[in-house]
Write an enzyme that holds these catalytic residues in place. Structure first.
Site, PDB file in Angstrom:
ATOM      1  N   ASP A  13      35.945  -3.406  39.600  1.00 53.99           N
ATOM      2  CA  ASP A  13      36.576  -3.575  38.152  1.00 53.99           C
ATOM      3  C   ASP A  13      37.982  -3.883  38.075  1.00 53.99           C
ATOM      4  OD1 ASP A  13      33.769  -3.252  37.345  1.00 53.99           O
ATOM      5  OD2 ASP A  13      34.267  -1.061  37.587  1.00 53.99           O
ATOM      6  N   LYS A  16      38.999  -8.927  40.319  1.00 53.61           N
ATOM      7  CA  LYS A  16      38.886  -9.638  41.338  1.00 53.61           C
ATOM      8  C   LYS A  16      38.530 -10.912  41.199  1.00 53.61           C
ATOM      9  CE  LYS A  16      36.288  -6.885  43.271  1.00 53.61           C
ATOM     10  NZ  LYS A  16      36.358  -5.751  42.477  1.00 53.61           N
ATOM     11  N   GLY A  17      37.799 -11.093  39.946  1.00 55.84           N
ATOM     12  CA  GLY A  17      37.123 -12.446  39.612  1.00 55.84           C
ATOM     13  C   GLY A  17      38.498 -13.549  39.405  1.00 55.84           C
ATOM     14  N   GLY A  40      29.974  -7.607  38.747  1.00 56.05           N
ATOM     15  CA  GLY A  40      30.312  -8.895  37.771  1.00 56.05           C
ATOM     16  C   GLY A  40      31.588  -9.347  37.644  1.00 56.05           C
ATOM     17  N   HIS A  41      32.003 -10.490  37.615  1.00 55.72           N
ATOM     18  CA  HIS A  41      33.199 -11.131  37.696  1.00 55.72           C
ATOM     19  C   HIS A  41      33.265 -11.712  36.321  1.00 55.72           C
ATOM     20  CE1 HIS A  41      34.166  -9.994  41.667  1.00 55.72           C
ATOM     21  NE2 HIS A  41      33.722 -10.904  42.067  1.00 55.72           N
ATOM     22  N   THR A  42      34.221 -11.154  35.327  1.00 52.59           N
ATOM     23  CA  THR A  42      34.529 -11.999  33.893  1.00 52.59           C
ATOM     24  C   THR A  42      35.741 -12.901  34.028  1.00 52.59           C
ATOM     25  OG1 THR A  42      33.768 -10.074  32.836  1.00 52.59           O
ATOM     26  CG2 THR A  42      34.844 -11.501  31.656  1.00 52.59           C
ATOM     27  N   GLN A 225      33.058  -4.902  44.277  1.00 50.58           N
ATOM     28  CA  GLN A 225      33.100  -3.529  43.970  1.00 50.58           C
ATOM     29  C   GLN A 225      34.537  -3.088  44.519  1.00 50.58           C
ATOM     30  OE1 GLN A 225      29.994  -3.948  45.507  1.00 50.58           O
ATOM     31  NE2 GLN A 225      28.955  -4.095  43.639  1.00 50.58           N
TER      32      GLN A 225
END
Length: 430
Positions: A13, A16-17, A40-42, A225
């Site tokens: 978290d 990375k996105g 999940g990438h936001t 991760q």
């Protein structure tokens, strides 16, 4: 020419996105090499928020090839839902821009059922799994009883393997976990439909990457991760089920270590983690809640509130060592702008002894005491700043101190969620 791996340097978290989204501009291929839809990438593109769980963040850029490698475990339903949403928003108009490794393993309904049932029976010893079947799917991969994508599109092979494996899974569900068995016919019919949709995306992606690398194309490898969730090098057993460190980029995509040139670790300017496990700098007070609320620290996949704490240089030094980091991208510096003073963990003490590195034994890690130093805050809005030298002096000093403690250069500083709210100090592709 540079090929770059992006890894999480903490417990996931880390943002990375956004970093992958920025670096995608300089790459030709973007490769996701491990994990599943538990990540999940936001991304914030203009005024639009985009959440991706399986497809690499590079899909938001035209003319880029996105690859999901053999190290990923794929939930077909989630993948298809994701491509449908992308197409509805006007993206992914060319299916050739997205490839799936024929060798990746497929998450089955019994994986999810087993995952949830085990966690329910664990009581207060829960791992913190998302219940999406990722762990049980990796178990079957290592146990040589998995179903790969190449099996799914071969109806005879899929039917035979499903019949064989389901006997064991239903015995486990009924006799050990007290759950209802899965239906062979229901799974077979459901996954037949998935196979027809997925068929167009399947390729020998290791070969595709090999040809692109020989042609001089630039490749960006995207991890999910974080380092401390690596199944070998993380806070075991409170880890994920794949190799989240930089070495996983090679095994999870089928490229040689010789083809990796730069490794960028993503780190928040503080620390968070989701789920159970040791977290020496965790703040269980108003300060921790302030970090959570200001930083929007709620999971992109699950919505779970994240545990929050001060920056931990022991963690970052460990990440530098096991990944061979050549640079650090520091995210969410703006979240610290409201604090009068900011603490940094510079080391751990255990029973009066200073530790050299993170302890492998969980019993020691859980009882470490963080050693802090304190720095003054900057108490000003930095979200509009685009040059490092324009940051408040105290913010610059904080970044430089983190760099010093990490023993690795900070190459990017994020001061907000948008693409443009970023200060690039060095581009790893140059």
């Amino acid at each position: 020419m540079s090929n770059v791996v992006v890894v999480g340097a903490q417990w996931g978290d880390e943002g990375k996105g956004k970093v992958v989204d920025i670096y995608t501009e300089y790459a030709d291929d973007i490769v996701r090499y491990q994990g599943g839809n538990n990540a999940g990438h936001t991304l914030v593109v203009g005024d639009e928020k985009v959440v991706l769980h399986l497809i690499p963040s590079g899909i938001l850029h035209e003319g880029k090839r996105c690859i999901i490698g053999n190290g990923v475990v794929l939930d077909p339903e989630v993948f298809i839902r994701e491509i449908t949403k992308l197409k509805e928003s006007g993206r992914l108009q060319d299916d050739d821009c997205l490839l799936l490794s024929e060798s990746l393993h497929v998450i089955m309904p019994y994986h999810k059922r087993i995952d949830i049932a085990r966690e329910t029976k664990s009581g207060d010893k829960k791992i913190g799994t998302t219940g999406r079947g990722i762990g049980p799917c990796y178990e079957d991969k290592i146990g040589r009883r998995g179903i790969r994508l190449m099996d799914l599109i071969n109806e005879e092979a899929f039917s035979r393997k499903l019949q064989e494996f389901l006997t064991e899974k239903n015995f486990l569900l009924e006799n050990l976990l007290g759950e209802k068995p899965c239906s062979f016919d229901e799974i077979l019919n459901e996954y037949r439909g998935y196979a027809e949709i997925l068929r167009r995306y399947i390729a020998d992606t290791s070969l595709v990457l090999s040809k692109d690398l020989k042609a001089g194309k630039k490749v960006l490898f995207e991890g999910a991760q974080g380092t401390l969730l690596d199944v070998d090098h993380g806070t075991y057993p409170y880890v994920t089920s794949s190799s989240t460190c930089a070495g996983g980029a090679c095994t999870g995509s089928g490229v040689s270590p010789r083809d990796i040139h730069e490794i960028i670790g993503i780190s928040k300017a503080y620390v968070t983690r989701v789920g159970s496990g040791p977290f020496p700098t965790e703040l269980l007070d108003a300060t921790g809640e302030q970090l959570r609320q200001t930083g929007g620290e709620f999971g992109a996949t699950t919505g779970r509130p994240r545990r929050c704490g001060w920056f931990d240089s022991m963690v970052i030094r460990y990440a530098v060592r096991v990944n061979g980091l050549t640079g650090i991208a520091l995210t969410k510096l703006d979240v610290l702008s409201d604090f009068d003073s900011i603490k940094i963990c510079t080391g751990y003490s255990y029973q009066g002894e200073q530790l050299e590195t993170l302890p492998a034994a969980l019993e020691i890690f859980e009882n470490c005491q963080p050693v802090y130093e304190e720095m003054p805050g900057w108490k000003s809005d930095i979200t509009g700043i685009r040059r490092f030298e324009d940051l408040p002096e105290n913010a610059q000093a904080y970044v430089r101190r983190l760099e010093e403690l990490a023993g690795c250069p900070i190459v990017m500083v994020s001061v907000g969620p948008r693409r443009d709210q970023t200060i690039i100090l060095k581009n790893p592709f140059n």
